[in-house]
Design a protein around this motif. Structure first.
Motif, PDB file in Angstrom:
ATOM      1  N   SER A   1     -48.826 -60.585   0.479  1.00 52.06           N
ATOM      2  CA  SER A   1     -48.477 -59.617   1.518  1.00 52.06           C
ATOM      3  C   SER A   1     -47.119 -58.957   1.278  1.00 52.06           C
ATOM      4  CB  SER A   1     -48.466 -60.311   2.884  1.00 52.06           C
ATOM      5  OG  SER A   1     -47.518 -61.369   2.887  1.00 52.06           O
TER       6      SER A   1
ATOM      7  N   LYS B   1     -44.264 -56.463   0.332  1.00 53.11           N
ATOM      8  CA  LYS B   1     -44.174 -55.010   0.270  1.00 53.11           C
ATOM      9  C   LYS B   1     -42.911 -54.530  -0.435  1.00 53.11           C
ATOM     10  CE  LYS B   1     -47.015 -53.945   4.312  1.00 53.11           C
ATOM     11  NZ  LYS B   1     -47.083 -53.189   5.603  1.00 53.11           N
ATOM     12  N   THR B   2     -42.016 -55.480  -0.764  1.00 53.47           N
ATOM     13  CA  THR B   2     -40.751 -55.112  -1.386  1.00 53.47           C
ATOM     14  C   THR B   2     -40.430 -56.070  -2.526  1.00 53.47           C
ATOM     15  OG1 THR B   2     -39.889 -54.244   0.707  1.00 53.47           O
ATOM     16  CG2 THR B   2     -38.282 -54.731  -1.019  1.00 53.47           C
TER      17      THR B   2
ATOM     18  N   GLN C   1     -41.138 -50.566  -3.754  1.00 52.36           N
ATOM     19  CA  GLN C   1     -41.571 -50.557  -2.365  1.00 52.36           C
ATOM     20  C   GLN C   1     -43.032 -50.113  -2.273  1.00 52.36           C
ATOM     21  OE1 GLN C   1     -39.606 -51.505   0.313  1.00 52.36           O
ATOM     22  NE2 GLN C   1     -41.532 -51.447   1.477  1.00 52.36           N
ATOM     23  N   LYS C   2     -43.808 -50.866  -1.521  1.00 55.33           N
ATOM     24  CA  LYS C   2     -45.206 -50.513  -1.266  1.00 55.33           C
ATOM     25  C   LYS C   2     -45.247 -49.610  -0.046  1.00 55.33           C
ATOM     26  CE  LYS C   2     -49.779 -52.628  -0.733  1.00 55.33           C
ATOM     27  NZ  LYS C   2     -50.508 -53.927  -0.619  1.00 55.33           N
TER      28      LYS C   2
ATOM     29  N   SER D   1     -47.129 -46.483  -4.082  1.00 60.64           N
ATOM     30  CA  SER D   1     -45.925 -47.305  -4.190  1.00 60.64           C
ATOM     31  C   SER D   1     -44.850 -46.512  -4.920  1.00 60.64           C
ATOM     32  CB  SER D   1     -46.219 -48.616  -4.923  1.00 60.64           C
ATOM     33  OG  SER D   1     -46.686 -48.360  -6.235  1.00 60.64           O
TER      34      SER D   1
END
Length: 682
Positions: free
Chosen positions: A163, A165-166, A188-189, A195
């Motif tokens: 999960s 995102k960074t 970053q997502k 992305s």
């Protein structure tokens, strides 16, 4: 009206492929296999070498040029120090015949045709791949077909686990030569399909290091033998990159911007016991590029690429000594600024006629412009512009154990100048044929052969450089031939997890080679098509991997034998160097990388050997010999994990045995240096 015709001609070349019902057979996973050495060997018709993953990350190298030394058949021309120019030559065909591609689009320099690989860091690299000839696929731009050899620099794409995102990586490097190098990379997502990444690096060093300077007279007696400090090798540089990566239905796209800004000393040659010089170089390099590929149907796939680049170079030479080749002249000074612009667009279509038969059509258009301001030079600069259109028709066919690749490349070049005489427009057709065969179904043994004809256009410097260039120059023509094999040994119930060997024999013939010849005034040199070089050699690469419980071991070994002879004649008469080995070409060279990892520890040992060769003076005589050299590098890394954080600490020793050597004559290289790296990963 002339410009309108050129515009319409370029637009036609770009749009025409989209009007064709062409296709692609290979899906994205197969293309990935061909780019990274993990693909099935029979797909790699063309000789390929690759460094990627952990092996590349742990390599004790500062930049891309340092890492490319470990490929068989490559020679890095290094002018010393952190800020010294670093270029690559493959199979002694010349730096200008090597295409360097950054995330799929070629790095260009129409002014002198040279790519300074010292500007590109390994921090963001996912893989380095080198092909002799070209890639083993036809779904590529016309530019990819237009070089005698190609090097692909592939940067990292964001990967998010679970999960997350960074991703954030902060790194700091320092060396024993007053070197400081902080950097970071942020990923970053933005959504499930988009992305981005941002990375930056700052380098500052005074570049000073000790070296031993020893020279002999022609009778063998010692002329100089002293220890000195290398001056004017300082550098202050900033690199910034940002990319956006996306997925669409049956396709992908990405966009990238790159900026490099540096001020550095351009260390000169050590001549006549002179250890200081006043050469300074200022660079500002920017490019933005974008890429899109899509499977339109089961039988059709297309690709588009675009790029704009702006390069600024300011060069100052305030010394009373200047080196032209290796001839010293007095009183030469310069204060020059150069401004380059490049625009590039490519469109590729591929069509599957049969499940085993593909065809592709690629069209590229490129525009180059060079402006300059030259203080103290009365001769008017030419202010050249160049329009280049390339069209490639290619096909591949597979039948049982056979694979055939073939292509024909058409190139049209239109020249314009504001002042002085311009070079004539040129049209060239160059073919290539590649064959691969897997004779045994039970064994991973693959044979290959290829023949390729290619040419390289004279650069703007060749054609228009004040008091040097010649607008009547013809292109250099290169014929190259290769035969070889790859064998992956069965590893079931074997000591090895992997064991592969590849070997290639090659022959090259360069005609109309562009060389600089002196005239009656040593300040006035002339570029002419008088050169002919014939080369042959053998390259071998061995890859091994095994493990003992939790200890993983890998090894990459290379060896190259090379013979490249000068067969230049002037007015039908043989030159004194006729039949001699060309400068800086060793008969024997090799490299090795040994890596061991145990849990959170990693150890890396690497070495490079370059045998006897001759410097840039004309003849293969004793006084011009450059002695063999070797370097050995060591690196130890330890990883620490704290919850979701990761800390890496690395200690490197470069040139561990303090070898005193020169890659280019009179440009001494650093001795033993220590490097410390700390990185923090979130």
């Amino acid at each position: 009206m002339c410009n309108l015709k050129k515009t319409l001609f370029a637009a036609f070349l770009i749009i025409f492929p989209f009007l064709l019902h062409s296709q692609v057979v290979t899906d994205s996973s197969r293309v990935l296999k061909e780019v990274i050495l993990k693909g099935k060997p029979y797909q790699e018709v063309i000789p390929v070498q690759s460094l990627s993953g952990v092996l590349l990350e742990k390599l004790a190298s500062h930049n891309v040029a340092d890492a490319l030394r470990y490929f068989a058949g490559t020679q890095i021309k290094d002018y010393g120090g952190v800020g010294g120019l670093k270029t690559v030559d493959v199979r002694n065909m010349g730096t200008h015949h090597v295409g360097v591609f950054y995330d799929g689009i070629q790095l260009g320099n129409a002014q002198n045709g040279v790519t300074d690989l010292g500007k590109y860091s390994l921090d963001d690299m996912e893989s380095l791949t080198m092909y002799n000839g070209q890639k083993s696929e036809i779904f590529q731009s016309a530019k990819d077909f237009a070089s005698a050899s190609a090097i692909y620099l592939k940067t990292k794409r964001p990967v998010f686990v679970g999960s997350k995102k960074t991703n954030l990586l902060v790194r700091y490097k320092t060396m024993s030569i007053n070197y400081h190098d902080p950097s970071f990379r942020w990923e970053q997502k933005l959504s499930d399909k988009v992305s981005m990444s941002v990375s930056s690096e700052y380098i500052k060093s005074n570049g000073q290091y000790k070296f031993r300077y020893k020279r002999k007279n022609q009778d063998g007696s010692v002329a100089y033998d002293t220890t000195a400090t290398r001056w004017n090798s300082d550098i202050e540089a900033l690199r910034f990159e940002s990319g956006v990566y996306g997925k669409i239905n049956k396709g992908t796209w990405d966009a990238k911007v790159y900026y490099y800004d540096s001020e550095r000393g351009a260390p000169g040659a050590i001549v006549e016991n002179k250890f200081r010089d006043g050469f300074r170089q200022f660079d500002k390099n920017f490019f933005g590029q974008a890429f899109l590929t899509k499977d339109v149907s089961e039988k059709y796939k297309f690709q588009v690429k675009g790029k704009f680049a702006y390069d600024y170079t300011h060069y100052i030479a305030r010394d009373t000594t200047n080196v032209l080749g290796e001839t010293v002249t007095e009183g030469a000074q310069s204060d020059d600024s150069y401004f380059q612009q490049e625009a590039y667009f490519s469109a590729v279509n591929m069509y599957s006629i049969l499940p085993t038969w593909d065809v592709s059509l690629s069209t590229d258009f490129q525009y180059n412009k060079l402006n300059a301001t030259r203080k103290g030079i009365e001769t008017q600069f030419s202010f050249p512009q160049r329009y280049t259109a390339l069209v490639s028709l290619a096909t591949s066919y597979r039948y049982e154990g056979f694979k055939v690749l073939g292509n024909v490349l058409a190139t049209r070049v239109i020249e314009e100048v504001k002042y002085n005489a311009k070079a004539p427009n040129k049209t060239e057709m160059t073919p290539a044929l590649f064959l691969g065969y897997t004779p045994f179904k039970k064994y991973d043994f693959n044979l290959r052969a290829f023949a390729k004809r290619i040419f390289r256009m004279p650069t703007f410097n060749d054609l228009y450089y004040t008091m040097v260039g010649s607008s009547t120059l013809r292109p250099e023509y290169m014929n190259q031939y290769d035969v070889g094999f790859t064998y992956n040994f069965p590893v079931r119930e074997s000591f090895f997890d992997k064991f592969s060997i590849q070997a290639d024999g090659y022959y090259t013939n360069t005609k109309d080679k562009i060389v600089a010849a002196p005239t009656g005034n040593l300040f006035r040199w002339m570029m002419t098509n008088i050169g002919q070089v014939k080369g042959k050699g053998i390259e071998t690469v061995v890859n091994m991997a095994t493990h003992f419980d939790k200890v993983n071991l890998t090894a990459n070994l290379t060896y190259t034998y090379s013979q490249s002879q000068d067969f230049t004649k002037i007015s039908g008469l043989e030159m004194s160097s006729y039949g001699d080995q060309i400068p800086y070409t060793p008969w024997h060279s090799g490299s090795g990388i040994l890596n061991a990892s145990y849990q959170s520890w990693n150890f890396n040992y690497s070495f490079i050997y370059v045998g006897k060769r001759y410097n840039g003076n004309v003849n293969n005589i004793k006084v011009n010999e450059v002695q063999p050299w070797y370097t050995q590098d060591l690196a130890v890394q330890k990883s620490f994990t704290f919850n979701t954080y990761k800390l890496n600490a690395t200690v490197e020793v470069n040139n561990a045995f303090n070898q005193q050597y020169e890659v280019i004559y009179n440009y001494p290289m650093p001795g033993r240096t220590f490097k410390f790296i700390i990185s923090f990963e979130l």
